[in-house]
Design an enzyme around this catalytic site. Structure first.
Site, short mmCIF file in Angstrom:
data_model
loop_
_atom_site.label_atom_id
_atom_site.label_comp_id
_atom_site.label_asym_id
_atom_site.label_seq_id
_atom_site.Cartn_x
_atom_site.Cartn_y
_atom_site.Cartn_z
N SER A 130 -14.82 16.57 35.53
CA SER A 130 -13.49 16.05 35.24
C SER A 130 -13.54 15.12 34.02
O SER A 130 -13.94 15.56 32.95
CB SER A 130 -12.94 15.38 36.49
OG SER A 130 -11.55 15.20 36.40
N ASP A 284 -8.40 25.71 39.16
CA ASP A 284 -8.11 24.37 38.64
C ASP A 284 -6.75 24.40 37.97
O ASP A 284 -6.49 25.21 37.10
CB ASP A 284 -9.19 23.98 37.62
CG ASP A 284 -9.17 22.49 37.29
OD1 ASP A 284 -8.07 21.89 37.24
OD2 ASP A 284 -10.25 21.92 37.06
N HIS A 313 -9.54 22.02 41.21
CA HIS A 313 -10.20 20.97 40.44
C HIS A 313 -11.24 20.21 41.26
O HIS A 313 -12.22 19.70 40.74
CB HIS A 313 -9.17 19.98 39.90
CG HIS A 313 -9.79 18.95 39.02
ND1 HIS A 313 -10.36 19.26 37.81
CD2 HIS A 313 -10.00 17.62 39.19
CE1 HIS A 313 -10.88 18.17 37.27
NE2 HIS A 313 -10.67 17.17 38.08
#
Lengths: 334, 334
Positions: A130, A284, A313
């Site tokens: 991330s 995601d 995600h």
């Protein structure tokens, strides 16, 4: 050897203007640097995460990032509450008046730690999830000669427009809570954080995650219990200003937004010399594989390897998705 | 002939409890009912929409829903500001104390209008977009003998868990604005509506819509201008309590949540006798085609026909996607 430490830089000028009287970089290292200083691995933290989270989810004996083999450096993102943040900075940069910090700033500060304090000239691998992935791209483009291998997981080299509208919704919502008081709150803006959590729930995992009721893994029997049991505690433990500071860092993410590349995104990608495996997740929502594929077309020695997971995600938080990630990391560390 | 009218039912008992002292159904009709009363088409309204919107986007001379050929009935959803709504209901059901209204309630009220006032026994077609689609499914399952053909567009027969988490985020956010004052506001909760608009922007259209900067069609040069130019005016014109009332109607959507089917969703779908074409949009975030395909497996005389559009849920608002919709409607009207 395990060590948690701080590295302080006075008068740290920021990319978007302003400065931090003291930029404190919190970090932890695992393992031992070998004699030729060739086994250093850097794993920056993610949105709301700390070095302890990175350690727990991404490293371990027997895993790819094994402290028995590598000297693993786990820096904390500025704004995460351990490194300099709205919640711990003294006046005149405290709370609602904390300046805007970029990924570029974070990487520059980490570079100083790694070269000046740890005496390391080459990173065997940079990887992260991330916002940790965003820092990974930044490292590879900002210091191409230092990074031998890179594995950005569920992130992007430049924050996409669709991702930004999600961040805008989060920001507007949190600031809406009257308790927030422009960042000078007396107590946590709980209602704002709860609305923030509900928005996040619709982006952090995928549509099939909800459709198959995978939230039952968290003891939740409905979408609303999932928000209550998982997402609310996740964000209620965070300082609201810290959330917004990290959010603006995320929003501004762009490896080419600096004098070295002058906004030429493809040039910044082309400059990367690390052997790179980009790992997006098929489900995601804000870092879709289509953007990763576009990046890989411009990074010379790279490939895109998609993780298939209804965790979207959040896949790197799911133990079931760790083997795919560890396989790629092991390959890069060979 | 064009006519806008109201139909009032006193002491209208609601499915979830409570009642409306007067349930006023606002509606408009287009065209003329033929002598054997066989050309009636019903097109219920969508979230925030009115009969005027339905008329503009879905009907017209030369289109499938041609007032020259059909008697088109355009009812207004309870809560939309024209039919009985928080914004127009007198005490003791005004504003923040308006009772919970379901799709079942809406369809029951429309049924009374159509049978008692208009004297119609058979609907040639029921169709609608979004919450209009939810009402279409409800009609087909609640009065299976009356509906000859049905075309729900970008909606669902039962609101999915993922869809509900989106609605939860919207509700929590709007209620967060201190101006909202539990529904008894003195002026519009503008900041709350702006945050609401930003959340909606990330769901109403698709990721490729943002990636390809299709928002330039609205004169917007960024995600934030798109929110400002399109989504803010879209919601700032709405009454906040009306938004929340319609939202709860949407949230509770389930054609089987009534004594006729006792929660047996597949039984409710199996009871539909209308020739049905279900039209989801490939990039619709909250009404994904996977749910439509599941419905079609249980509706006897049905098929699923996917609209391909980066406009996602908003496809039926895009003139470029009208031909596909009109083709399906024409086929059902043959």
């Amino acid at each position: 050897m395990t060590r948690t430490d701080f590295f302080d830089v006075p008068n740290f000028m920021l990319q978007k203007g302003g400065m931090l009287p003291t930029a404190r970089l919190s970090y932890k290292t695992l393992g031992t640097l070998n004699s030729d200083r060739s086994n250093a691995v850097l794993v920056p933290s993610w949105y709301t995460g700390t070095h302890a989270d990175t350690e727990m989810f991404m490293t371990g004996t027997g895993r790819a990032l094994d402290p028995q083999k590598y000297f693993i450096i786990l820096p904390d993102l500025l704004g995460n509450g351990l490194s300099t943040s709205p919640s711990n900075a003294p006046a005149p940069v405290d709370r609602g008046r904390f300046p805007r910090v970029t990924i570029h700033d974070n990487v520059r500060l980490q570079y100083q730690l790694i070269t000046e304090v740890l005496g390391i000239e080459t990173l065997r691998l940079v990887t992260g999830w991330s916002m940790g992935a965003c820092q990974t791209y930044q490292w590879a483009a900002q210091y191409p000669g230092m990074v031998r291998a890179a594995c950005p997981i569920a992130g992007s080299a430049r924050t996409a427009s669709f991702n930004k509208v999600f961040l805008l919704a989060l920001k507007r919502t949190l600031e809406l809570d009257p308790t927030f008081a422009e960042g000078f709150y007396e107590r946590a803006p709980v209602a704002g954080l709860r609305a923030f959590a509900a928005i996040y729930a619709g982006w952090g995992v995928s549509e099939p995650f909800f459709r198959t009721e995978a939230y039952r893994l968290f003891g939740a029997g409905s979408h609303e219990e999932f928000v209550q049991y998982f997402w609310e505690p996740f964000f209620l433990k965070c300082d609201a200003n810290n959330l917004l500071s990290q959010l603006s860092t995320w929003l501004d993410g762009d490896i080419s937004a600096n004098p070295a590349y002058g906004g030429d995104f493809h040039a910044a990608l082309r400059a990367i010399r690390a052997r790179t495996i980009v790992m997006p997740v098929d489900h995601d929502r804000y870092f879709p594989p289509v953007d990763a594929e576009e990046e890989v077309r411009h990074i010379p020695n790279s490939e895109c390897r998609v993780i298939n997971s209804i965790w979207g995600h959040m896949a790197p938080m799911n133990p079931g998705d760790s083997p795919a990630i560890d396989a790629a990391l092991s390959e890069l560390l060979e």
